[in-house]
Write an enzyme that holds these catalytic residues in place. Sequence first.
Site: not given
Length: 903
Positions: A99, A102, A165
């Site tokens: 986060g 970008t 993730e």
Amino acid sequence: MVQQHDSDENLLPPMKRRERRGRQATRRSGSLIGVMRELGSRKSRVRALASYEDPDTKSTLLTEILSLPFTLMAMQLPYSSSSFVSNDFTYDVFISFRGTDTQFGFTGNLYKALSDKGINTFIDDKELKKGDEITPSLLKSIEESRIAIIVFSKEYASSLFCLDELVHIIHCSNEKGSKVIPVFYGTEPSHVRKLNDSYGEALAKHEDQFQNSKENMEWLLKWKKALNQAANLSGHHFNLGNEYERDFIEKIVTDVSYKINHVPLHVADYLVGLKSRISEVNSLLDLGSTDGVCIIGILGTEGMGKTKLAQAIYNLISNQFECLCFLHNVRENSVKHGLEYLQEQILSKSIGFETKFGHVLIGQAGWLGRGSRVIITTRDKQLLSSHGIKFFYEAYGLNKEQALELLRTKAFKSKKNDSSYDYILNRAVKYASGLPLALEVVGSNLFGKSIAECESLLDKYDRIPHEDIQKILKVSYDALDEEQQSVFLDIACFFKERRKEFVQEVLHDHYGYCIKSHIGVLVDKSLIKISFYGGVTLHDLIEDMGIEIVRQESRNKPGERSRLWCHDDIVHESQEFYSDSIVISNVDHVLLNQSNLSDECLPILLKWCANVKLLYLSGNNFKILPECLSVCHLLRILNLDECKALEEIRGIPPNLNYLSAMECDSLSSSSRRRLLSQKLHEAGCTDIRFPTRTEEIPDWFEHQSRGHGTISFWFRKKIPSITSILLCPGTGQISEVDLFVNGDECYDSNYLWCGSNFMASPDSEHAFLFDLKLEEQIDLQYEVDLAEWTHVELKLTIEDDYSDTEENDISEDEKINILRSAPMGIHVLKEKSNTEEDVIFTNPYNRKRKLDEYLNASLSQFESPLKKQRLVGVGVLEIEIFQQQHLEALLSGMRNMVLTETK
């Protein structure tokens, strides 16, 4: 001539400008590779290719385009059902990003561009609902997304959240076939792949923090593996300072649109047994390597699930390739439309290029880009080997548990069923013999039926194969030539589970030496297999298909068929070709195993089998083989195995080669003596086996050996015709009689096989007489100098117990006792060209050495008298005569000595 200057280039239309730059690049580089470099991406290259009219230019440009990696799958049979990869996606795209790097710049702009194109995109600061736990929600969103875009920025690896993730994204890609697009923004792909620069620093910090936690260290390894795998995928790298960010984002959106429009192939409603097979094929594809082109085959008979397996793999790995192509019905379309048509299909499906060529372009693996993967499904092994394809996966049938699962899902639309149907399901599984196609067809036909209806349906299948199954399986048969088809029908009707050597021997009379080639073709076409013990096997439904082909030759009159094997058909026809005074003229193979033939019906049957060449009567109840069998002048093979009641063999056909009466324990002594007679043997019946009692090896076997488990002889000038005999003890442990020529084992020479589906060494004493077929064996494997002595040896093999415990192994003393009770003998068939001295039973080289030593010692005592005689005037001729007479006397004595040794 007016020249166009570079400053005027912007006045040209875009396509002309591109073409001009291409021509300039060609002149600069001296090849069309420069054109490719000028044209940029594959899509722009394909669009530019359409502007060229010269066919040679097109071919060269197209070859350059194809030098980029893609996956090509060539298939034979289409199947339509549901997709291997689920189409039930909530999102088209999931964006994974750091986060703080970008979010308010590149990633935010990418998200907007995707959304503006109507691409349903998940980004966590937009879609998370209040109150949801972040990790479960994100995991669910990843699983429900068709494509995952990973934005690898400079600080991406510093976030544990991003790394977790990433691991789940890669897991979904591997397990479900979802696509992954890496985007390298502000970092180099090599930094991610090799953990250099900021990525190496971030992972080193994580490692320092996790030193005292084994669980966290395991996660560290998962992160590293996931980073490496993702960085190896085809993606996009932003060249800062060399392109606009908006153009870079547009390329990503175009790529995503293309991948979304790529519809996964339909595989099956129920993916029973596919997971392990996919893993095995993936290991052959070596997806982690980008060196060269990997081409593999999936081999198997019709209906074995080759296409479904390939489709599932295609869906699973397609996200790792820039271009994809799946071709159905390759063989049929190549025959119907030609190879140019297939080439056009490849280009259209893989790179979206529509054109027509007058020649074949794609033909070698080297013409495809490094990292490309090609999978070919076929039932013809020779097709793979002829094109240099060394690695293939042989599709095999489902095991019983998998077969039951597939059958339940088809018959009951569930993995469970009413237990009262268990008998029906087990019977259907046995009928299908693991063939997925048959399980699907039968299961679908059982759906909604009562138990009685199911039993009636299976009864019908036992009599007549299902038409849909028959049609699919018959494709391979139809591709054979006429003689290969005939051999296949012989095997299907008569020779399942027989030894390959036995089948070749029986069919040699009809097909000649081509029989070996024909059997090889049937193996290559996946119609038959050769088991580990050398038996000829074929799938039960393929056997049924062959039998049904013969039945269709004449449905109502079995006697008009080319082959008869059913007892009822033969007896019925015999009673009918009797009322009309006709014989079964076109039948040469008759199989009547376990047909309850009695002494009353057997003579009637045999009278109408005058043209039969092969007759199987094993497992019947008759006591006498009648004299009328002698009229069967063409009969070469007679099998009487397990005719327990058989007492007398009164009729033996004059041209019989092979007679097997294994376990015919009621045979009279007169019948056993007849089977051991030299007259029967020299009439041509050179392969005989039957039970013995007190019989010894007959005297007409010139050379005999007992207690050694081996017997040998030497020959020269001509390969002799040799028959051997073994009196096998009733231990059941002598498994082989193997042939050795000059010390080398002659493979496929085990003479104890009798053509049955069991090893011939029985549990009671039996005699085996067998022709060594020495000329055939030597011609196949050896080059012998007939001017020199050639040593031939037969050796018995005693098998230990097959269990893993050493206590069941046979001791050396036990082996010696078995060999002592297994005498062997050799008979040389005397021919005009053979002499006694051309086949001997002692080592000729030892014999010559002994003779030389004996002569030297004996002649030395005559040296002084000879010299004295020479002094008194004895002539030279007289001396030579004297020496010759003495030599003949010595040779006579030596010959007697040799014969004494062999007794």
